[in-house]
Write a protein that holds these residues in place. Sequence first.
Motif, PDB file in Angstrom:
ATOM      1  N   MET A 143       0.849  -1.195   0.000  1.00  0.00           N
ATOM      2  CA  MET A 143       0.000   0.000   0.000  1.00  0.00           C
ATOM      3  C   MET A 143       0.886   1.246   0.000  1.00  0.00           C
ATOM      4  N   LYS A 144       0.629   2.131  -0.955  1.00  0.00           N
ATOM      5  CA  LYS A 144       1.378   3.378  -1.023  1.00  0.00           C
ATOM      6  C   LYS A 144       0.650   4.439  -0.200  1.00  0.00           C
ATOM      7  N   VAL A 145       1.349   4.976   0.797  1.00  0.00           N
ATOM      8  CA  VAL A 145       0.788   5.995   1.679  1.00  0.00           C
ATOM      9  C   VAL A 145       1.589   7.277   1.504  1.00  0.00           C
TER      10      VAL A 145
ATOM     11  N   LEU B 177       5.626   1.968  10.680  1.00  0.00           N
ATOM     12  CA  LEU B 177       6.724   0.997  10.603  1.00  0.00           C
ATOM     13  C   LEU B 177       6.397  -0.285  11.353  1.00  0.00           C
ATOM     14  N   SER B 178       5.510  -0.212  12.345  1.00  0.00           N
ATOM     15  CA  SER B 178       5.169  -1.406  13.113  1.00  0.00           C
ATOM     16  C   SER B 178       3.710  -1.814  12.946  1.00  0.00           C
ATOM     17  N   ALA B 179       3.032  -1.206  11.977  1.00  0.00           N
ATOM     18  CA  ALA B 179       1.641  -1.572  11.712  1.00  0.00           C
ATOM     19  C   ALA B 179       1.578  -2.808  10.821  1.00  0.00           C
ATOM     20  N   GLN B 180       0.485  -3.561  10.928  1.00  0.00           N
ATOM     21  CA  GLN B 180       0.295  -4.708  10.047  1.00  0.00           C
ATOM     22  C   GLN B 180       0.015  -4.223   8.631  1.00  0.00           C
ATOM     23  N   GLY B 181       0.555  -4.943   7.658  1.00  0.00           N
ATOM     24  CA  GLY B 181       0.442  -4.521   6.268  1.00  0.00           C
ATOM     25  C   GLY B 181       1.830  -4.202   5.728  1.00  0.00           C
ATOM     26  N   THR B 182       1.908  -3.944   4.437  1.00  0.00           N
ATOM     27  CA  THR B 182       3.180  -3.580   3.814  1.00  0.00           C
ATOM     28  C   THR B 182       3.013  -2.222   3.151  1.00  0.00           C
TER      29      THR B 182
ATOM     30  N   LEU C 148      14.326   7.645   9.364  1.00  0.00           N
ATOM     31  CA  LEU C 148      13.380   6.536   9.257  1.00  0.00           C
ATOM     32  C   LEU C 148      13.913   5.380   8.424  1.00  0.00           C
ATOM     33  N   GLU C 149      14.760   5.666   7.426  1.00  0.00           N
ATOM     34  CA  GLU C 149      15.254   4.568   6.610  1.00  0.00           C
ATOM     35  C   GLU C 149      16.167   3.649   7.418  1.00  0.00           C
ATOM     36  N   ASN C 150      16.804   4.165   8.466  1.00  0.00           N
ATOM     37  CA  ASN C 150      17.575   3.309   9.360  1.00  0.00           C
ATOM     38  C   ASN C 150      16.660   2.508  10.273  1.00  0.00           C
TER      39      ASN C 150
ATOM     40  N   ALA D 247      11.806  -2.372  11.542  1.00  0.00           N
ATOM     41  CA  ALA D 247      10.384  -2.352  11.212  1.00  0.00           C
ATOM     42  C   ALA D 247       9.877  -3.750  10.902  1.00  0.00           C
ATOM     43  N   THR D 248       8.578  -3.922  11.085  1.00  0.00           N
ATOM     44  CA  THR D 248       7.972  -5.226  10.815  1.00  0.00           C
ATOM     45  C   THR D 248       7.296  -5.269   9.445  1.00  0.00           C
ATOM     46  N   THR D 249       6.993  -4.097   8.876  1.00  0.00           N
ATOM     47  CA  THR D 249       6.183  -4.115   7.664  1.00  0.00           C
ATOM     48  C   THR D 249       6.672  -3.201   6.550  1.00  0.00           C
ATOM     49  N   ALA D 250       7.006  -1.967   6.852  1.00  0.00           N
ATOM     50  CA  ALA D 250       7.312  -0.989   5.809  1.00  0.00           C
ATOM     51  C   ALA D 250       8.544  -1.394   5.005  1.00  0.00           C
ATOM     52  N   ASP D 251       8.466  -1.194   3.699  1.00  0.00           N
ATOM     53  CA  ASP D 251       9.580  -1.523   2.814  1.00  0.00           C
ATOM     54  C   ASP D 251      10.384  -0.286   2.435  1.00  0.00           C
ATOM     55  N   VAL D 252       9.676   0.832   2.254  1.00  0.00           N
ATOM     56  CA  VAL D 252      10.310   2.045   1.744  1.00  0.00           C
ATOM     57  C   VAL D 252       9.788   3.253   2.493  1.00  0.00           C
TER      58      VAL D 252
END
Length: 313
Positions: free
Chosen positions: A1-3, A21-26, A46-48, A53-58
Motif C-alpha cells: 500500500m502506497k501511503v 513501521l510497526s503496523a500490520q500490512g506492507t 526513518l530509513e535506518n 520495522a515489521t512491515t514498511a519496505d520504503v
Amino acid sequence: MKVVIIGGAGGIGSSAAFNLLSAQGTYEIVLVDTRPNMITSHTMDLENALGLATTADVVRGGTPEDAVDADVVVLSAAVPLRLNSSRSVFLADNARIVADCLRPLREAGDAFGGVVLLLTNPVDPLTTWTHRQDWLPRHRLIGYTLNDSLRLRTGIALALGVPAKDVDAWMLGEHGEGQVPLYSRVTVRGEPVELTTEQRHKAEEYADTWYTKHVALDSGRTSTWTTGLGTARLIEAMATGSDTVLPASVVLEGEYGVHGVSLTVPVRLGPKGVTHIERWDLPGHELDGMGKAAARVETAVSELPVDTTRHTS
C-alpha cells in the motif's frame, strides 16, 4: 500500500510515518512537505529504522504528484498552531491549504482512486466542504477524529480508577464543542458500566477541556503521538481489511438522522475506504446531540465559498 503523507515534515505527519513501521500490512511511505530539509532529515532517520520495522519496505521523500497514484493520502498540513480556544479559528486558513494540497488529486480525475484521510482541523467542516466539491465519493474521504474517543476513555478511566486500556467508550458527533459522548455504550473489561452523575462530570470535564488546556501550554505542538498512532491504526485497518469498528468523521446520508454533513460515527474500513457505517440504536438525547452537532458543522461550512478555486492562488 502506497501511503503519501502531505505535511510529512510536521510532528503529526512524521509520527504517523513512524507508527506505520510497526503496523500490520506492507507500506511504501512517501513524505511530502514544503520544507525539503526536514523531509530529508526524517527520511534519513526513518530509513535506518526500517531495519527494526515489521512491515514498511520504503520510506522516502516525494512531491505532490506522488499522491495521484497513492492508495491513501494523509493530509496533515495546516497553519501553525497558536493560542486559541477553538479549532474553528483555523477554518478559512486551513481551507485554503486543503484546497491547494488536494488540487492535483482533483485535477487528476479518475486517475486518482485512493482514499483521502484528512487530519487538518476543523476536520468536520473541512471534510464536508471537500465532499461538496463533488469529485470524491464519501467512502473515500475520511476525517480523523479518533482522539475524542480516546480522551473520553481516559476521562472515564480516571473517574473509575481503572486502566484506560480496559475502557471502551465512544465519542461521536463533532470534533469540537458538538461532541456526543455515548454513555449508553460504556464497558470496562467487556462488561457494561453505568456511570454516576459525578463520574460522568469528571469524564466530560477531562474530555471537554483537554484541547484548551493543551493549547494554553503554548508548546507549539499538537497531539503528535496520539494522532500519529491513531492515523497508523486507521491505515492498518484499511490495509488489512480487519473489519475493526473505529470512530471516524464521514459524510452522512441519513445515518443518525443527518444528511450531507460529516460527523464522527462508528465505521468499518477497507482498502477503498469506508466499507460500512454502523447504525447503532442511540437514546433520544444522544441522537439529538448528533442533530445539534450537524447544525454546528453546517453553519461553519456556510462561511466558506463553494468554489475551491477562490481559495487557491
